[in-house]
Motif scaffolding. Sequence first.
Motif, short mmCIF file in Angstrom:
data_model
loop_
_atom_site.label_atom_id
_atom_site.label_comp_id
_atom_site.label_asym_id
_atom_site.label_seq_id
_atom_site.Cartn_x
_atom_site.Cartn_y
_atom_site.Cartn_z
N PRO A 150 0.81 -1.32 0.18
CA PRO A 150 0.14 -0.04 0.02
C PRO A 150 0.67 1.25 -0.06
N GLU A 151 1.85 1.26 0.69
CA GLU A 151 2.61 2.40 0.61
C GLU A 151 3.44 2.76 -0.65
N VAL A 152 3.70 1.73 -1.30
CA VAL A 152 4.23 2.15 -2.76
C VAL A 152 3.39 2.87 -3.92
N LYS A 153 2.01 1.85 -3.59
CA LYS A 153 1.07 1.82 -4.59
C LYS A 153 0.31 3.37 -4.21
N ALA A 154 0.17 3.57 -3.05
CA ALA A 154 -0.22 5.12 -2.93
C ALA A 154 0.51 6.17 -3.45
N LEU A 155 1.71 5.95 -3.36
CA LEU A 155 2.65 6.91 -3.97
C LEU A 155 2.48 7.06 -5.42
N TRP A 156 2.56 5.91 -6.03
CA TRP A 156 2.37 5.93 -7.37
C TRP A 156 0.92 6.42 -7.83
N LEU A 157 -0.07 6.10 -7.10
CA LEU A 157 -1.56 6.34 -7.63
C LEU A 157 -1.62 8.22 -7.60
N LYS A 158 -1.15 8.76 -6.49
CA LYS A 158 -1.20 10.20 -6.41
C LYS A 158 -0.44 10.68 -7.53
N LYS A 159 0.90 10.24 -7.57
CA LYS A 159 1.95 11.17 -8.77
C LYS A 159 1.20 10.65 -10.13
N ASP A 160 0.71 9.51 -10.24
CA ASP A 160 0.26 9.31 -11.74
C ASP A 160 -1.00 10.16 -11.94
N LEU A 161 -1.89 10.34 -10.96
CA LEU A 161 -3.08 11.00 -11.26
C LEU A 161 -2.82 12.35 -11.32
N MET A 162 -1.88 12.88 -10.63
CA MET A 162 -1.50 14.36 -10.82
C MET A 162 -0.86 14.69 -12.07
N GLU A 163 -0.01 13.74 -12.69
CA GLU A 163 0.69 13.74 -13.86
C GLU A 163 -0.33 13.61 -15.16
N ILE A 164 -1.28 12.76 -14.77
CA ILE A 164 -2.21 12.72 -16.08
C ILE A 164 -2.85 14.05 -16.04
N THR A 165 -3.42 14.64 -15.22
CA THR A 165 -3.93 16.00 -15.07
C THR A 165 -3.28 16.93 -15.68
N ALA A 166 -1.87 16.92 -15.10
CA ALA A 166 -0.72 17.90 -15.80
C ALA A 166 -0.87 17.87 -17.23
N ARG A 167 -0.72 16.65 -17.61
CA ARG A 167 -0.37 16.43 -19.22
C ARG A 167 -1.78 16.68 -20.15
N CYS A 168 -2.80 16.46 -19.58
CA CYS A 168 -4.04 16.39 -20.22
C CYS A 168 -5.14 17.53 -19.81
N GLY A 169 -4.86 18.23 -18.73
CA GLY A 169 -5.65 19.35 -18.47
C GLY A 169 -6.83 18.99 -17.73
N GLU A 170 -7.06 17.79 -17.56
CA GLU A 170 -8.10 17.12 -16.89
C GLU A 170 -7.85 15.67 -16.33
N LEU A 171 -8.34 15.17 -15.29
CA LEU A 171 -8.32 13.96 -15.05
C LEU A 171 -9.14 12.86 -15.59
N SER A 172 -8.57 12.53 -16.83
CA SER A 172 -9.54 11.57 -17.82
C SER A 172 -8.52 10.89 -18.80
N LEU A 173 -8.90 9.55 -19.14
CA LEU A 173 -8.11 8.99 -20.14
C LEU A 173 -9.04 8.79 -21.29
N GLU A 174 -10.14 9.38 -21.58
CA GLU A 174 -10.90 9.16 -22.59
C GLU A 174 -10.20 9.56 -24.26
N PHE A 175 -9.27 10.57 -23.82
CA PHE A 175 -8.81 11.04 -25.22
C PHE A 175 -8.14 10.04 -25.99
N LEU A 176 -7.74 8.65 -25.03
CA LEU A 176 -6.83 8.03 -25.70
C LEU A 176 -7.49 7.07 -26.79
#
Length: 241
Positions: free
Chosen positions: A90-116
Amino acid sequence: MEPETLFPVPPDPRIIEIDRRLLAHYGQPPPRDVWNPLDQFIYSLLSSRTKTEQSHQVMRDLRARFGTWENLRDAAVAEIEQTLQIITFPEVKALWLKKDLMEITARCGELSLEFLAKYRTNKIRSWLEQFEGVGAKTSAAVVNFSTLRRRALCVDSHHLRVTQRLGLTPRADAAITEERLMRKIPADWDAIKLDDHHSLIKKHGQELCTFAEPHCRRCPLLDMCPEGQKQTKANPSDIAS
Ligand code: SF4
């Protein structure tokens, strides 16, 4: 060009026969509850080395605690980690999850992967595999299991073990194993058929071809399995029935 079509070869009849026998033994896998790509991304990121029931429970726990994935993204890592206690690491996955969701938002302008949906499968997978904790297994799950519904084979630990024991592929990681298997799989198996095939192999890995104790004598694949033949000859009385 998709990797499996770079060097087209005839499908391996063993894979077709394995699929046929597992289908006869376990029955048709239940239809998947197909999620959007972001939900599938979160689930697959969290589900490695974790039982399916616990992975589904943790998705329910996250929804109950945070309400939206934006709230999850903005939560403290410690609070996310606390919600992931029923899954592995859980300690590793919590870090990955937060970092990835922040990174998706930063790259896409929103928290969504529908554009894929508008990109080719290889491009989607390369893009996904840039994120922390995302390898071939997770990217295959996102493109194959979600509403994207692309051709890909999710090679998890069960799939790796079963196909290696059956002699379909030499020992290798998930990415190489998937590439090798996709070259042997019939080209007309669509995304849903690949999903069903994965589910059958996974079920076999959970029920008979288990990590610690393969039940070779009860296996419908014994006569075509080098490892099963070796095990039953070497340990005629010890091998699990
Ligand atoms: S024969 Fe044994 S090792 Fe081979 S697939 Fe069946 S359970 Fe696994």
